[in-house]
Design a protein around this motif. Structure first.
Motif, PDB file in Angstrom:
ATOM      1  N   MET A  40       0.834  -1.215   0.000  1.00 52.27           N
ATOM      2  CA  MET A  40       0.000   0.000   0.000  1.00 52.27           C
ATOM      3  C   MET A  40       0.865   1.260   0.000  1.00 52.27           C
ATOM      4  O   MET A  40       0.564   2.229  -0.698  1.00 52.27           O
ATOM      5  N   ARG A  41       1.937   1.232   0.780  1.00 50.47           N
ATOM      6  CA  ARG A  41       2.828   2.414   0.813  1.00 50.47           C
ATOM      7  C   ARG A  41       3.460   2.656  -0.550  1.00 50.47           C
ATOM      8  O   ARG A  41       3.537   3.790  -1.034  1.00 50.47           O
ATOM      9  N   ALA A  42       3.916   1.569  -1.184  1.00 53.35           N
ATOM     10  CA  ALA A  42       4.554   1.709  -2.504  1.00 53.35           C
ATOM     11  C   ALA A  42       3.535   2.172  -3.545  1.00 53.35           C
ATOM     12  O   ALA A  42       3.850   3.006  -4.410  1.00 53.35           O
ATOM     13  N   ILE A  43       2.318   1.643  -3.458  1.00 57.21           N
ATOM     14  CA  ILE A  43       1.277   2.011  -4.431  1.00 57.21           C
ATOM     15  C   ILE A  43       0.836   3.459  -4.196  1.00 57.21           C
ATOM     16  O   ILE A  43       0.584   4.211  -5.143  1.00 57.21           O
ATOM     17  N   ARG A  44       0.805   3.863  -2.921  1.00 52.35           N
ATOM     18  CA  ARG A  44       0.504   5.271  -2.613  1.00 52.35           C
ATOM     19  C   ARG A  44       1.573   6.178  -3.227  1.00 52.35           C
ATOM     20  O   ARG A  44       1.250   7.198  -3.843  1.00 52.35           O
ATOM     21  N   ALA A  45       2.839   5.780  -3.071  1.00 52.87           N
ATOM     22  CA  ALA A  45       3.935   6.598  -3.608  1.00 52.87           C
ATOM     23  C   ALA A  45       3.854   6.694  -5.127  1.00 52.87           C
ATOM     24  O   ALA A  45       4.243   7.699  -5.721  1.00 52.87           O
ATOM     25  N   ALA A  46       3.325   5.640  -5.755  1.00 56.07           N
ATOM     26  CA  ALA A  46       3.219   5.623  -7.220  1.00 56.07           C
ATOM     27  C   ALA A  46       1.915   6.243  -7.711  1.00 56.07           C
ATOM     28  O   ALA A  46       1.663   6.311  -8.915  1.00 56.07           O
ATOM     29  N   ARG A 104      -9.660  -4.184   8.652  1.00 57.67           N
ATOM     30  CA  ARG A 104      -8.192  -4.189   8.717  1.00 57.67           C
ATOM     31  C   ARG A 104      -7.586  -3.547   7.461  1.00 57.67           C
ATOM     32  O   ARG A 104      -6.653  -2.743   7.544  1.00 57.67           O
ATOM     33  N   ALA A 105      -8.124  -3.891   6.291  1.00 57.51           N
ATOM     34  CA  ALA A 105      -7.625  -3.281   5.047  1.00 57.51           C
ATOM     35  C   ALA A 105      -7.845  -1.773   5.075  1.00 57.51           C
ATOM     36  O   ALA A 105      -6.971  -0.995   4.660  1.00 57.51           O
ATOM     37  N   VAL A 106      -9.009  -1.362   5.587  1.00 56.86           N
ATOM     38  CA  VAL A 106      -9.295   0.072   5.684  1.00 56.86           C
ATOM     39  C   VAL A 106      -8.297   0.742   6.635  1.00 56.86           C
ATOM     40  O   VAL A 106      -7.737   1.799   6.334  1.00 56.86           O
ATOM     41  N   ASN A 107      -8.031   0.110   7.780  1.00 55.24           N
ATOM     42  CA  ASN A 107      -7.062   0.678   8.725  1.00 55.24           C
ATOM     43  C   ASN A 107      -5.700   0.877   8.053  1.00 55.24           C
ATOM     44  O   ASN A 107      -5.061   1.927   8.200  1.00 55.24           O
ATOM     45  N   LEU A 108      -5.239  -0.144   7.343  1.00 55.07           N
ATOM     46  CA  LEU A 108      -3.919  -0.057   6.703  1.00 55.07           C
ATOM     47  C   LEU A 108      -3.930   0.983   5.581  1.00 55.07           C
ATOM     48  O   LEU A 108      -2.932   1.671   5.347  1.00 55.07           O
ATOM     49  N   ALA A 109      -5.056   1.087   4.891  1.00 53.53           N
ATOM     50  CA  ALA A 109      -5.162   2.105   3.835  1.00 53.53           C
ATOM     51  C   ALA A 109      -5.120   3.506   4.442  1.00 53.53           C
ATOM     52  O   ALA A 109      -4.488   4.412   3.895  1.00 53.53           O
ATOM     53  N   VAL A 110      -5.773   3.667   5.587  1.00 52.49           N
ATOM     54  CA  VAL A 110      -5.779   4.984   6.237  1.00 52.49           C
ATOM     55  C   VAL A 110      -4.356   5.375   6.640  1.00 52.49           C
ATOM     56  O   VAL A 110      -3.897   6.486   6.376  1.00 52.49           O
ATOM     57  N   VAL A 111      -3.621   4.440   7.248  1.00 51.20           N
ATOM     58  CA  VAL A 111      -2.273   4.819   7.701  1.00 51.20           C
ATOM     59  C   VAL A 111      -1.302   4.974   6.541  1.00 51.20           C
ATOM     60  O   VAL A 111      -0.351   5.743   6.631  1.00 51.20           O
TER      61      VAL A 111
END
Ligand code: ZN
Length: 454
Positions: free
Chosen positions: A165-171, A218-225
């Protein structure tokens, strides 16, 4: 002079329905007018609806590698016959679409065969999240990850998911996630198997609704952070929709789809139909569909994706002896939109909201609006002519599916697709008993994945 004029239609726009003539030029919507303007070709709509073509964010066309079940040609023929003019195809093929070679291989197959326009997902796996940046040159429509076991794609644990998610956010791309709690399912499945049970009810009990909404949370939590754009696929429960709606109203770019089988079938159908109605997550208790329709009406659910997931007749029939022996997934893409519109009208949901549900909302979420997803001037002229009065019955034999089965077989439908156009070109016309595809394989065009809008 326009290329095409559709006369006297009820044109389903984004916020209104116009009784008017719709004009197309160079493959784009070019005018809506009460005046009779010159066009090279005209079609008399006779007061019938003209709806925007569907944007299906979730299809499995099995190509390459699993083409005994479906391929880009048969799957997309069924799509356009069902009013779906754009599909986003999932990476659970063979080879898994998780790197450049497999993506190019798949795109070549789709270029040759697909009659609908198409975007392609890449898989997010424990092995490739560190290479998201370089994979972006392929212009995937997004990334897909599984939080639970699947035979066709490695599941991601929470750490891999967060890193991805972090890498996809960065992209600036987006991730679609299959949310089920793998540990809960494994634990319950073992218990139920040990009790010697192998019937549809056993399967449903092995994947209870909380095993889905816990994973959605859980997916929503990780997406939020991580700040990533998250699309939760095929939520079968109103709880899942509510969790996403809360995150969305707090300003996070998080969306949720449901699937037609959750709106039209329930656990009693699974018990009646058997393996052809087996899917993940499974069909829920009678009454659940009404709650999902309410979540559609209230806007908690953003959109519908078919999750058309074909397998061969032989693979599905293996489940007759035991639910543990058959793959989960079903053929449904050809009947999905007529069912949705017919039932939506009965439930007094506006036709503009229904068009939003299957076309505009997914196009916006994947940032290909207004090129796709709405009848709007300048957009691609993807649309279908719809007779809201005509009654017919789904017949598994009269489909374009490569494998002639569907759990919707025998279902009565009010409303029928008469013609479908992609970019202003007629691709499908109704005929009895099965309509005709009137373009060559490969007419469909690749839709490069757009970066997220915010
Ligand atoms: Zn799927």
């Amino acid at each position: 002079m326009f290329d095409l004029g559709i006369k006297h239609g009820r044109i389903v726009g984004e916020n209104r329905v116009d009784y008017a003539n719709l004009y197309v030029k160079n493959g784009k919507f070019a005018g809506i007018s009460s005046e009779d303007l010159a066009a090279k070709e005209t079609v008399e709509a006779d007061g019938r609806f003209v709806f925007p073509g569907g944007v299906d964010p979730h299809v499995h066309f099995n190509d390459p590698g699993l083409t005994d079940g479906e391929d880009f040609q048969t799957g997309s023929m069924a799509a356009v016959a069902g009013g779906i003019t754009t599909v986003f195809e999932m990476p659970l093929t063979n080879p898994l679409t998780a790197d450049k070679r497999s993506f190019v291989l798949k795109k070549n197959e789709a270029d040759k065969k697909c009659v609908a326009d198409f975007g392609l997902y890449l898989a997010l796996t424990p092995d490739n999240w560190s290479r998201i940046d370089e994979l972006m040159e392929l212009q995937p429509i997004g990334f897909k990850a599984f939080m639970s076991y699947s035979p066709d794609i490695p599941m991601v644990k929470d750490g891999d998911l967060l890193s991805g998610m972090r890498a996809i956010r960065a992209a600036n791309s987006r991730i679609a996630v299959h949310c089920e709690n793998n540990d809960v399912i494994t634990f319950l499945t073992d218990q139920i198997k040990q009790a010697g049970r192998n019937d549809p009810r056993a399967y449903i009990e092995s994947r209870p609704d909380y095993s889905e909404w816990e994973a959605i949370q859980r997916a929503v939590n990780l997406a939020v952070v991580s700040g990533v754009q998250l699309h939760v696929v095929h939520s079968s429960t109103p709880e899942g929709a509510r969790i996403v709606a809360e995150a969305r109203s707090a300003g996070h770019p998080i969306s949720v789809e449901t699937a037609p089988h959750f709106l039209f079938l329930d656990s009693s159908d699974f018990e009646r139909i058997g393996p052809f109605a087996q899917c993940n997550p499974p069909l829920r208790a009678p009454g659940n569909a009404d709650k999902l329709w309410e979540a559609i009406r209230s806007g908690q659910i953003d959109c519908v994706g078919t999750d058309h997931a074909p397998y061969t007749l032989e693979e599905k029939l293996r489940g007759n002896g035991s639910v543990w022996e058959t793959p989960a997934g079903m053929n449904n893409i050809q009947s999905a939109i007529p069912l949705l519109i017919g039932e939506g009208i009965k439930r007094k949901i506006s036709v503009t909201r229904l068009a939003d549900l299957y076309a505009t909302a997914p196009a916006r979420l994947f940032n290909i609006y207004p090129k796709k997803g709405a009848i709007t001037i300048g957009g691609d002229a993807d649309m279908f002519l719809f007779d809201a009065e005509e009654e017919w019955t789904v017949d598994k034999k009269q489909t374009f599916y490569k494998q002639k089965w569907t759990p919707f077989d025998g279902m009565k439908v009010t409303g029928r697709i008469k013609r479908t156009w992609v970019r202003g070109t007629l691709v499908y016309e109704d005929a009895s008993p099965l309509g005709r595809i009137v373009v060559d394989p490969g007419f469909g065009q690749f839709i490069p994945g757009a970066l997220r809008s915010s």
